[in-house]
Design an enzyme around this catalytic site. Structure first.
Site, PDB file in Angstrom:
ATOM      1  N   ASN A   9     -26.984 -16.442 -21.406  1.00  0.00           N
ATOM      2  CA  ASN A   9     -26.678 -15.337 -22.315  1.00  0.00           C
ATOM      3  C   ASN A   9     -26.630 -15.750 -23.786  1.00  0.00           C
ATOM      4  O   ASN A   9     -26.816 -14.927 -24.671  1.00  0.00           O
ATOM      5  CB  ASN A   9     -25.342 -14.705 -21.913  1.00  0.00           C
TER       6      ASN A   9
ATOM      7  N   CYS B  88     -17.009 -13.789 -25.067  1.00  0.00           N
ATOM      8  CA  CYS B  88     -15.915 -14.035 -24.133  1.00  0.00           C
ATOM      9  C   CYS B  88     -15.091 -15.253 -24.542  1.00  0.00           C
ATOM     10  O   CYS B  88     -13.927 -15.366 -24.234  1.00  0.00           O
ATOM     11  CB  CYS B  88     -16.455 -14.239 -22.733  1.00  0.00           C
TER      12      CYS B  88
HETATM   13  N1  PMP Z   1     -21.821 -14.178 -16.854  1.00  0.00           N
HETATM   14  C1  PMP Z   1     -22.566 -14.065 -17.968  1.00  0.00           C
HETATM   15  C2  PMP Z   1     -23.868 -14.794 -18.046  1.00  0.00           C
HETATM   16  C3  PMP Z   1     -22.130 -13.281 -19.038  1.00  0.00           C
HETATM   17  O1  PMP Z   1     -22.860 -13.178 -20.147  1.00  0.00           O
HETATM   18  C4  PMP Z   1     -20.881 -12.598 -18.920  1.00  0.00           C
HETATM   19  C5  PMP Z   1     -20.378 -11.774 -20.073  1.00  0.00           C
HETATM   20  N2  PMP Z   1     -21.236 -10.728 -20.405  1.00  0.00           N
HETATM   21  C6  PMP Z   1     -20.167 -12.749 -17.724  1.00  0.00           C
HETATM   22  C7  PMP Z   1     -20.662 -13.553 -16.726  1.00  0.00           C
HETATM   23  C8  PMP Z   1     -18.835 -12.082 -17.526  1.00  0.00           C
HETATM   24  O2  PMP Z   1     -18.899 -10.702 -17.676  1.00  0.00           O
HETATM   25  P1  PMP Z   1     -17.574  -9.855 -17.859  1.00  0.00           P
HETATM   26  O3  PMP Z   1     -16.834 -10.407 -19.044  1.00  0.00           O
HETATM   27  O4  PMP Z   1     -18.104  -8.460 -18.093  1.00  0.00           O
HETATM   28  O5  PMP Z   1     -16.785  -9.960 -16.627  1.00  0.00           O
END
Ligand code: PMP
Length: 389
Positions: free
Chosen positions: A152, A325
């Site tokens: 990501n 995050c």
């Molecule tokens: N895995 C990846 C590759 C992410 O980019 C994200 C955040 N978008 C997550 C897991 C976790 O997602 P969330 O914070 O919506 O639980």
């Protein structure tokens, strides 16, 4: 200047078609899916329909392989902890690439308290996982290996079929976090040889509050959340029917439009990369060609990502500087450190993730704002002496 939102990897708007589809599950068909009366059954039907649409997006064997959770974080925790703990008699080792999301790395770290060993596989300077290293550190005790489909923060697409061949040849379980890749590039869990796969609703233009874990038939996982036994006993708790119904519809639309949308975004991404790399001492992060169609990520010497983000926001352009995050810590991104950047290099990153609202008309505005931002910050930077040399 119009708002230009280029932070789709952090959160996406809900597609209006998804909202229209899911709205009745907030107001009219609001029953608890476990209730046997007709309002409960309407909600249950919505969940089962969503399961089947999501199975379609990843070509799962059948809809029962899809377990709904409250988020991708929860699905990753279930994949890592649920599989490791259920298969503890097979071994006590877990492995992940060094650039996994924290919702994979942190549960693996926590498993160390239960006596598990945890090793990470390095990646090269473009973010591609080291297959030789993977091959050499897997043992029969490795109960979960987690390698993401695409990253990501730097957009690199991993060679999942090669990874899977190595893991499957040893008869081990492969978990793949496909949050960044799903709906962007085709995923086929059967052809790709994947045992567990994580998806997120809000990374597919669905509502926040739903995630899913694909569990291949026969793979043994135990629940992490205990309670009423929903989702085949693997994820207790009343289902978020609105978000799940929306996630299903979002998956259906993504499957239908993915190819066309990728073909539209790739030239925009490439023009943006070409223009932004004209800025002095700017570098592309991630793989130059094996990258997600909507992803352009950079680093600029001598300046800080947080200031880049805030400056770009003054032009009403929303960007990211690594993972939203983990932005609460001021530590440089573990992903950028893993691709071999020094701390000071890893601090100057800007991530642009394009979406359905992005057009080629945005490119000159974003390039000019990036150029002006970098110049302004370099003029203010304490490292500017070096820059002016
Ligand atoms: N895995 C990846 C590759 C992410 O980019 C994200 C955040 N978008 C997550 C897991 C976790 O997602 P969330 O914070 O919506 O639980």
């Amino acid at each position: 200047m119009p708002r230009i939102y280029l932070d789709h990897a952090s959160s996406m708007p809900v597609d209006s078609r998804v909202f229209d589809f899911a709205k009745p599950y907030l107001m009219k068909s609001h029953g608890n899916p476990s209730s046997l009366h007709s309002v409960g059954l309407e909600a249950r039907r919505a969940i089962e329909e969503a399961r089947s649409k999501i199975a379609g997006l990843i070509n799962a064997e059948n809809e029962n392989t899809i377990i709904f959770t409250g988020s991708a974080t929860e699905a990753n925790n279930l994949a890592v902890k649920g599989t490791a703990l259920r298969n503890i008699t097979q071994g006590k080792a877990v492995i992940a690439s060094a650039i996994e999301h924290m919702s994979v790395l942190n549960p693996m770290k926590e498993l160390q308290k239960n006596g598990f060993s945890f090793l990470t596989i390095p990646v090269d300077s473009t973010g591609v996982v080291d297959l030789k290293k993977l091959d050499s550190i897997l043992t029969k005790n490795t109960v979960v290996t987690s390698i993401m489909y695409a990253n990501n923060e730097i957009g690199t697409i991993e060679p999942i079929q090669e990874v899977s061949k190595i893991v499957k040849d040893k008869g081990l379980y492969l978990h793949v976090d496909a949050v960044a890749a799903a709906g962007r590039i085709p995923i086929d869990v059967q052809k790709d040889g994947i045992d567990l796969l994580t998806l997120s609703s809000n990374d597919l233009y669905g509502p926040q509050g739903a995630g899913a874990l694909y569990v291949k038939p026969g793979v043994k996982v135990q629940s992490v959340l205990l309670g009423g036994g929903q989702e085949r006993g693997l994820r207790s708790g009343t289902e978020n029917v609105f978000a799940i119904a929306g996630m299903g519809e979002a998956a259906r639309i993504a499957q239908q439009e993915m190819k066309q949308e990728s073909n539209r975004l790739i030239p925009i991404r490439d023009t943006l990369i070409k223009e932004i790399l004209k800025i002095e001492k700017s570098h592309l992060t991630g793989h130059p060609t094996q990258r997600l169609p909507h992803h352009a990520s950079f680093r600029f010497s001598y300046i800080e990502g947080e200031s880049i983000l805030l400056n770009m926001d003054m032009y009403d352009i929303q960007v990211s500087t690594g993972s939203a995050c983990s932005s609460k810590t001021l530590e440089p991104s573990h992903v950028l450190l893993a691709i071999g950047l020094k701390h000071e290099e890893a601090h100057g990153s800007m991530v642009l993730t394009l979406g359905r609202s992005t057009s080629m008309d945005d490119v000159p505005l974003v390039s000019k704002a990036s150029y002006d931002t970098v110049q302004r910050l370099r003029n203010l930077s304490p490292m500017s002496k070096e820059w002016r040399k």
